[in-house]
Motif scaffolding. Sequence first.
Motif, PDB file in Angstrom:
ATOM      1  N   LEU A 143       0.824  -1.213   0.000  1.00 54.94           N
ATOM      2  CA  LEU A 143       0.000   0.000   0.000  1.00 54.94           C
ATOM      3  C   LEU A 143       0.855   1.258   0.000  1.00 54.94           C
ATOM      4  N   TRP A 182      -4.945   0.536 -10.594  1.00 62.28           N
ATOM      5  CA  TRP A 182      -3.996   0.679  -9.493  1.00 62.28           C
ATOM      6  C   TRP A 182      -2.653   0.046  -9.832  1.00 62.28           C
ATOM      7  N   LEU A 183      -1.642   0.555  -9.157  1.00 63.35           N
ATOM      8  CA  LEU A 183      -0.305  -0.015  -9.302  1.00 63.35           C
ATOM      9  C   LEU A 183      -0.274  -1.471  -8.834  1.00 63.35           C
ATOM     10  N   THR A 184      -1.028  -1.794  -7.787  1.00 60.78           N
ATOM     11  CA  THR A 184      -1.008  -3.156  -7.233  1.00 60.78           C
ATOM     12  C   THR A 184      -1.361  -4.194  -8.298  1.00 60.78           C
ATOM     13  N   VAL A 205      -6.892   5.726  -0.821  1.00 57.80           N
ATOM     14  CA  VAL A 205      -6.423   4.356  -1.073  1.00 57.80           C
ATOM     15  C   VAL A 205      -6.932   3.410   0.015  1.00 57.80           C
ATOM     16  N   ASP A 223       3.633   1.609  -1.655  1.00 57.90           N
ATOM     17  CA  ASP A 223       3.928   1.816  -3.082  1.00 57.90           C
ATOM     18  C   ASP A 223       2.717   2.385  -3.811  1.00 57.90           C
ATOM     19  N   GLU A 224       1.544   1.855  -3.508  1.00 54.01           N
ATOM     20  CA  GLU A 224       0.328   2.324  -4.175  1.00 54.01           C
ATOM     21  C   GLU A 224       0.068   3.806  -3.866  1.00 54.01           C
ATOM     22  N   ARG A 258       2.048  -4.504 -10.065  1.00 52.70           N
ATOM     23  CA  ARG A 258       3.253  -4.471  -9.244  1.00 52.70           C
ATOM     24  C   ARG A 258       3.888  -5.857  -9.138  1.00 52.70           C
ATOM     25  N   TRP A 297       2.585   6.050  -5.608  1.00 51.75           N
ATOM     26  CA  TRP A 297       2.323   6.096  -7.054  1.00 51.75           C
ATOM     27  C   TRP A 297       1.121   7.005  -7.341  1.00 51.75           C
ATOM     28  N   GLN A 298       0.055   6.840  -6.581  1.00 51.18           N
ATOM     29  CA  GLN A 298      -1.127   7.678  -6.810  1.00 51.18           C
ATOM     30  C   GLN A 298      -0.849   9.142  -6.490  1.00 51.18           C
TER      31      GLN A 298
END
Length: 268
Positions: free
Chosen positions: A171, A222-224, A205, A173-174, A227, A177-178
């Motif tokens: 999270l 989302w990046l997840t 998030v 990282d998410e 990722r 990124w956002q």
Amino acid sequence: MPELPDVEQFRTFFHAHATGRTVRSVEADPTIVRNTDPAALDRALRGRRFEDPDRHGKWLIGWTDGPALLLHFGMTGDLVWSGEDPHRHRHDRLILAFEDGNELRYRNMRKLGGVWLAHDREEVAQVIGALGPDALSIGRSEFGERLARRRGGVKAALMDQTFVAGVGNILADEILWQARLHPRRRIETLDEAERATLYTVVRRVLREAVRSYDYVGRKRSWLTHVRGIPGGTCPRCGTSLQRATAAGRTTYFCPRCQAADPAVGSGP
DNA sequence: TCGCTTGTTGATGG
DNA sequence: GCCATCAACAAGCG
């Protein structure tokens, strides 16, 4: 699996299956019981009835009409209900057997995390220690004040449970990124707009991840979702994701959206 | 066999 | 005192 949204799921699950039920017996793997032993845990909880559980960060607090059972899920913890999964598993480290014959099981492959017994609210606070405010409910002003007192890497701060409780590596990282922040940005270099964005994104998030079950992989924007996948690209701009180490953990980010220096162009 | 993993803690060094 | 890094814990996977 467990970061704040997952533990929030566990809280709901615990409430659905344990709350209102009376404990017939407790069986525990001695290596997972952290501040007592299985026999004492059984004596303490036997005959007790579970009340509404709480969550703080990644901790689940199972209150009873006597002591409380504290659960931390480490990296691989889970809860299992006998009604959905009748067979015990070798990684079931704690079995709560109820008087109606049902079982709630704490499953944990790797034995990071564990279970604690607390006799009262003070002991709960001792075990949970100096956790920061819960990431799901922290207010804008408190977040801003804490940020103002903090220096160093922004990712390290997000993952520091004493700074804010509940955010883990995925999270973090998410969120970065956002928020379009480079994971190694130092907090002291963030301007007011970036600080405001960071708070907004933390909130968005976490709320969205709590609302959307299985957010890892299911949310395509989302990046997840990408990722860790080899050749993964940024869902926003298509640039190849970069892998690096930040705050001692593997970190994925978009080198275009998350430029290191705010003065250097971060794209349209 | 080695490297890697969604977490936390304690030692160490700058 | 603050912050970053690393090892340890532990078990499974490729």
